[in-house]
Motif scaffolding. Structure first.
Motif, mmCIF file in Angstrom:
data_model
loop_
_atom_site.group_PDB
_atom_site.id
_atom_site.type_symbol
_atom_site.label_atom_id
_atom_site.label_comp_id
_atom_site.label_asym_id
_atom_site.label_seq_id
_atom_site.Cartn_x
_atom_site.Cartn_y
_atom_site.Cartn_z
ATOM 1 N N ILE A 504 -9.621 4.435 3.765
ATOM 2 C CA ILE A 504 -9.755 4.013 5.163
ATOM 3 C C ILE A 504 -10.451 2.653 5.250
ATOM 4 N N ALA A 505 -11.519 2.477 4.449
ATOM 5 C CA ALA A 505 -12.233 1.199 4.454
ATOM 6 C C ALA A 505 -11.329 0.059 3.984
ATOM 7 N N THR A 506 -10.468 0.338 3.011
ATOM 8 C CA THR A 506 -9.543 -0.681 2.510
ATOM 9 C C THR A 506 -8.582 -1.129 3.599
ATOM 10 N N ILE A 507 -8.003 -0.149 4.310
ATOM 11 C CA ILE A 507 -7.069 -0.484 5.384
ATOM 12 C C ILE A 507 -7.773 -1.285 6.473
ATOM 13 N N GLU A 508 -8.967 -0.847 6.871
ATOM 14 C CA GLU A 508 -9.693 -1.535 7.947
ATOM 15 C C GLU A 508 -10.092 -2.945 7.552
ATOM 16 N N SER A 509 -10.306 -3.204 6.252
ATOM 17 C CA SER A 509 -10.738 -4.526 5.813
ATOM 18 C C SER A 509 -9.639 -5.576 5.948
ATOM 19 N N HIS A 607 -5.479 -11.855 -0.796
ATOM 20 C CA HIS A 607 -4.231 -12.270 -1.420
ATOM 21 C C HIS A 607 -3.143 -11.296 -0.983
ATOM 22 N N VAL A 608 -2.020 -11.807 -0.475
ATOM 23 C CA VAL A 608 -1.032 -10.957 0.172
ATOM 24 C C VAL A 608 -0.460 -9.907 -0.778
ATOM 25 N N THR A 609 -0.185 -10.272 -2.027
ATOM 26 C CA THR A 609 0.404 -9.297 -2.950
ATOM 27 C C THR A 609 -0.596 -8.231 -3.342
ATOM 28 N N LEU A 610 -1.819 -8.642 -3.690
ATOM 29 C CA LEU A 610 -2.859 -7.680 -4.050
ATOM 30 C C LEU A 610 -3.206 -6.780 -2.873
ATOM 31 N N SER A 611 -3.259 -7.357 -1.677
ATOM 32 C CA SER A 611 -3.604 -6.567 -0.493
ATOM 33 C C SER A 611 -2.516 -5.547 -0.165
ATOM 34 N N THR A 612 -1.261 -5.928 -0.341
ATOM 35 C CA THR A 612 -0.172 -4.989 -0.087
ATOM 36 C C THR A 612 -0.236 -3.814 -1.060
ATOM 37 N N GLY A 613 -0.530 -4.095 -2.320
ATOM 38 C CA GLY A 613 -0.696 -3.012 -3.283
ATOM 39 C C GLY A 613 -1.847 -2.100 -2.923
ATOM 40 N N SER A 614 -2.942 -2.679 -2.391
ATOM 41 C CA SER A 614 -4.091 -1.867 -1.986
ATOM 42 C C SER A 614 -3.736 -0.959 -0.824
ATOM 43 N N PRO A 630 -4.313 3.331 14.331
ATOM 44 C CA PRO A 630 -4.115 1.944 14.804
ATOM 45 C C PRO A 630 -4.557 0.918 13.764
ATOM 46 N N SER A 631 -5.561 1.268 12.973
ATOM 47 C CA SER A 631 -6.058 0.318 11.968
ATOM 48 C C SER A 631 -4.996 -0.019 10.928
ATOM 49 N N LEU A 632 -4.060 0.930 10.675
ATOM 50 C CA LEU A 632 -2.998 0.656 9.709
ATOM 51 C C LEU A 632 -2.099 -0.469 10.206
ATOM 52 N N TRP A 633 -1.717 -0.402 11.464
ATOM 53 C CA TRP A 633 -0.810 -1.408 11.994
ATOM 54 C C TRP A 633 -1.505 -2.740 12.198
ATOM 55 N N LEU A 634 -2.818 -2.690 12.484
ATOM 56 C CA LEU A 634 -3.583 -3.946 12.489
ATOM 57 C C LEU A 634 -3.626 -4.552 11.089
ATOM 58 N N ALA A 635 -3.700 -3.683 10.072
ATOM 59 C CA ALA A 635 -3.704 -4.163 8.695
ATOM 60 C C ALA A 635 -2.352 -4.757 8.313
ATOM 61 N N VAL A 636 -1.259 -4.117 8.790
ATOM 62 C CA VAL A 636 0.081 -4.653 8.521
ATOM 63 C C VAL A 636 0.219 -6.051 9.122
ATOM 64 N N ALA A 637 -0.252 -6.201 10.380
ATOM 65 C CA ALA A 637 -0.222 -7.530 11.006
ATOM 66 C C ALA A 637 -1.103 -8.511 10.250
ATOM 67 N N GLY A 638 -2.251 -8.021 9.785
ATOM 68 C CA GLY A 638 -3.148 -8.881 9.023
ATOM 69 C C GLY A 638 -2.527 -9.349 7.720
ATOM 70 N N ILE A 639 -1.798 -8.457 7.043
ATOM 71 C CA ILE A 639 -1.159 -8.829 5.780
ATOM 72 C C ILE A 639 -0.031 -9.829 6.025
ATOM 73 N N ALA A 640 0.706 -9.650 7.126
ATOM 74 C CA ALA A 640 1.763 -10.607 7.462
ATOM 75 C C ALA A 640 1.175 -11.998 7.684
ATOM 76 N N LEU A 641 0.089 -12.059 8.471
ATOM 77 C CA LEU A 641 -0.573 -13.346 8.688
ATOM 78 C C LEU A 641 -1.177 -13.872 7.401
ATOM 79 N N MET A 642 -1.675 -12.950 6.567
ATOM 80 C CA MET A 642 -2.261 -13.326 5.285
ATOM 81 C C MET A 642 -1.240 -14.064 4.422
ATOM 82 N N GLY A 643 -0.012 -13.523 4.362
ATOM 83 C CA GLY A 643 1.026 -14.183 3.573
ATOM 84 C C GLY A 643 1.339 -15.566 4.083
ATOM 85 N N VAL A 644 1.428 -15.691 5.413
ATOM 86 C CA VAL A 644 1.713 -17.006 5.995
ATOM 87 C C VAL A 644 0.599 -17.993 5.666
#
Length: 705
Positions: A504-509, A607-614, A630-644
């Protein structure tokens, strides 16, 4: 009290005495320090009311009559006052002549604007010191007087723009009192002696500069990079040429002087050509900042020789002396600049680093479907290796060791996985932009032509498509494999590889609401820095000829044999850049945040690849119930922005550095952007689907095959 002192200190920047007080204090018999201070005060009076003037019509010739300076108005007023008061004019002229006579001009002619120290670091320290510690006025040094007298930003402009009429009036004022007793020619003999003394100072300064250029050109660091025998180089022949030109009794009207002058100028041209030859050798075999520093200093000395030579040979040419003084003012002010020194010395190294990155970046740009497929497979392999990296990272941070030890172990984990990816010829997506940026910048050389613009657009589309494919290839493997490993571990072993709380902490981060965008930008900077380190290491390897050192090393040949030593040297030559990039990136991602957090703000790697694996691992622990968080979908949006941000920041920094390292003309960026937009709107699928063959990229206005 303090406010009054501060106000006076601020006003003292441009404050000065009134003209009558300055002229009254004129004393040709005063100590040199007092006379120098008097001239400095006069200089502040001349420019007290501002620097730049206003545009007016009229006048002919470049730089003359097209701009009016307030300094010119004050100069005319000064000359007018002196013409009306002959007693002031006589003391004024005598004082000015004594200042010129008692201040040695050699340093002004030879050293102003020229680095006086043999190395870059010592010269930088000297310039930093000069910015805060100006020279005292009691030295008999014309260079120090210039540094104290001409402190205005536009001093060189208004001096060079002085018109001939004002200069003639000023010259008459300066000659006031020069008429010797019994002379009916108005001091012609005294003026002849003055011109002879000026010519002697100029020729002496040229000889000093020639000796410095010759010493640099014959030094081991420069001589070893020139072809041919040392006695055939122009540097070797400069000394005899200047001695012949300055031979006693030889006048400028003599035919021999003209021949010797042409020969001397031909040698100067040869020195310029030799400097270009050294630069070509540096670009091919590695750049040394110290050698570049010496060559840049030599080029400034050659330019100074040509300037003094023109003033010596053609002293009567209109505007010559105003131009000479203006150039010396510009050199004096440039001598204070640390940025100019760093720019001149590091531009060549930056270009070498960028060239190496561009060579690597060419391999990351796919132009047809075959290359596109190979890139996708390499990206999938990179994603597979990254899964192991993710689980090792969880293991390391789960030990709860000291922060530095954690960072060190994380660095070894990252560096090891990146090296495996490198030697397996796989791809990590976020490393590409720092390499493709310089490769794309090369195309800007030809964007002024229609075909060059099309090539730039083609490669821009191919670069976007390649980066997107690499990211998709990484994420398409790292997420499901990381999820599957955790699911299998739970099903077979009945245990989770990380705790639910950690999941849970990983997703929220990774939430887009929070510091994730800032951390992603920081990671993009680290990705760019690793490409710089790779280019620097490759340059160091070439500069010090490490390949030849290893190939011919006696002990390596004894242990590995002649062929083994050669193969080892070839291996390092091929992989020095890649190993340096991957090891440095691992250290930056692991230890960089820990060190920065210790000395400054807290930072983390995103890092987008490492974060996606996490996230894939966390989902394997939490199961399908996590989809409701909701934190999962915020994390998905965060990873998308992270890659950009990972891609955009590293690409922007690399592209900008590539532009600055090359002498490119300014291009119409709006036109480039418009050309890329037109291609995307006309063929949007080109961002996803590559052409069947290289060079078959669809262009605007053409039909697809």
């Amino acid at each position: 009290m303090l406010r009054t002192l501060f106000r006076k200190w601020r006003e003292s920047r441009n404050a000065s005495l009134q003209l009558d007080a300055i002229l009254t204090a004129t004393d040709p018999d005063a100590p040199l320090a007092e006379r120098n201070r008097w001239l400095i005060e006069l200089g502040f009076w001349i420019r007290r009311d501002g620097m730049a003037g206003v545009e007016v019509d009229g006048g002919e010739g470049p730089g003359r009559g097209t701009r009016s300076f307030r300094e010119h108005v004050r100069m005319r007023y000064l000359v007018q006052v002196l013409e009306r008061h002959p007693d002031w004019a006589e003391r004024f002229g005598a004082t000015m002549r004594s200042i010129v006579r008692d201040n040695d001009p050699t340093a002004l002619f030879c050293d102003t604007g020229v680095a006086s120290h043999p190395g870059f670091v010592s010269e930088m320290v000297h310039r930093l010191q000069a910015r805060f510690l100006p020279p005292p006025p009691n030295r008999s040094d014309m260079a120090a007087l210039f540094a104290l007298l001409f402190v205005g930003q536009h001093d060189a402009e208004w001096v060079e723009a002085l018109d001939d009429e004002l200069l003639a009036r000023l010259a008459r004022v300066l000659r006031a009192g020069m008429t010797a007793a019994g002379e009916a020619d108005g001091g012609a003999q005294a003026m002849a002696r003055y011109w002879a003394a000026l010519g002697h100072m100029l020729s002496t300064s040229i000889a000093v500069l020639v000796s410095q250029v010759r010493a640099t050109g014959l030094s081991q660091s420069v001589r070893s990079r020139l072809r041919g025998r040392v006695e055939d180089t122009p540097f070797y022949q400069l000394d005899s040429a200047i001695k012949a030109l300055c031979e006693p009794g030889l006048t400028h009207a003599d035919e021999a002087f003209g021949h010797r002058l042409n020969y001397f100028r031909a040698l100067l041209d040869g020195c310029h050509a030799a400097a270009l030859q050294v630069y070509a050798e540096l670009e091919e075999n590695g750049v040394s900042v110290e050698v570049v520093f010496q060559i840049e200093r030599m080029k400034v000395q050659l330019a100074r020789i040509e300037l003094l030579l023109a003033a010596w040979v053609e002293p009567g040419r209109p505007g010559m002396h105003a131009h000479l003084v203006a150039e010396l003012i510009r050199s004096t002010q440039a001598r204070r600049s640390v940025s100019d020194l760093a720019g001149a010395s590091f531009a060549q190294l930056a270009r070498r680093v960028v060239e190496r990155s561009a060579e690597t970046g060419e391999h990351y740009i796919t132009r047809d479907r075959k290359e596109y497929g190979e890139l996708m497979r390499a990206a999938a392999g990179g994603g597979l290796i990254t899964v192991a990296t993710v689980y090792l990272k969880f293991l390391i941070y789960g030990l709860h060791l000291d922060k530095f030890i954690e960072g060190l172990l994380a660095s070894l984990n990252y560096a090891g996985s990146f090296l495996i990816i490198h030697f397996a010829h796989f791809t990590l997506a976020t490393k590409q932009p720092a390499m493709t940026g310089p490769a794309l910048a090369h195309r800007l050389d030809a964007v002024g032509r229609p075909e060059g613009l099309e090539v730039f657009v083609d490669d821009t589309i191919a670069m976007i498509r390649s980066n997107a494919a690499a990211i998709f290839g990484n994420l398409a493997v790292v997420f499901p494999v990381a999820l599957a490993i955790q699911w299998l571990a739970n099903k077979i072993l009945g245990a989770n590889l990380i705790t639910p709380a950690k999941a849970i902490a990983t997703i929220e981060s990774f939430s887009i609401v929070g510091p994730t965008p800032l951390y992603a930008v920081f990671t993009g900077v680290l990705l760019w820095l690793s490409s710089l380190i790779a280019g620097w290491a490759d340059n160091w390897f070439a500069l010090h000829k490490v390949h030849d050192v290893m190939a011919y090393n006696r002990r390596l040949r004894y242990v590995l044999g002649e062929r083994g030593a050669q193969r080892l040297a070839d291996f390092w030559q091929r992989n020095m850049s890649g190993i340096s990039a991957n090891v440095s990136l691992g250290l930056l991602l692991g230890l960089g945040p820990e060190i920065l957090s210790f000395v400054g703000p807290h930072m983390e790697v995103r890092h987008v690849t490492l974060s996606t694996g996490s996230v894939g691992t966390a989902l394997g622990v939490l199961g399908l119930e996590a989809l409701r968080l909701p934190s999962l979908w915020l994390a998905v949006a965060g990873i998308a922005l992270m890659g950009v941000l990972n891609v955009a920041v590293s690409f922007a920094l690399a592209f900008n550095m590539a532009l600055r390292s090359r002498s490119l003309r300014r291009v119409d960026r709006a036109e480039l952007s418009a050309a890329v937009r037109r291609r995307i709107l006309k063929h949007p699928l080109s961002l996803i689907v590559p052409p069947r063959m290289a060079g078959a990229e669809p262009v605007a206005g053409s039909r697809r095959a």
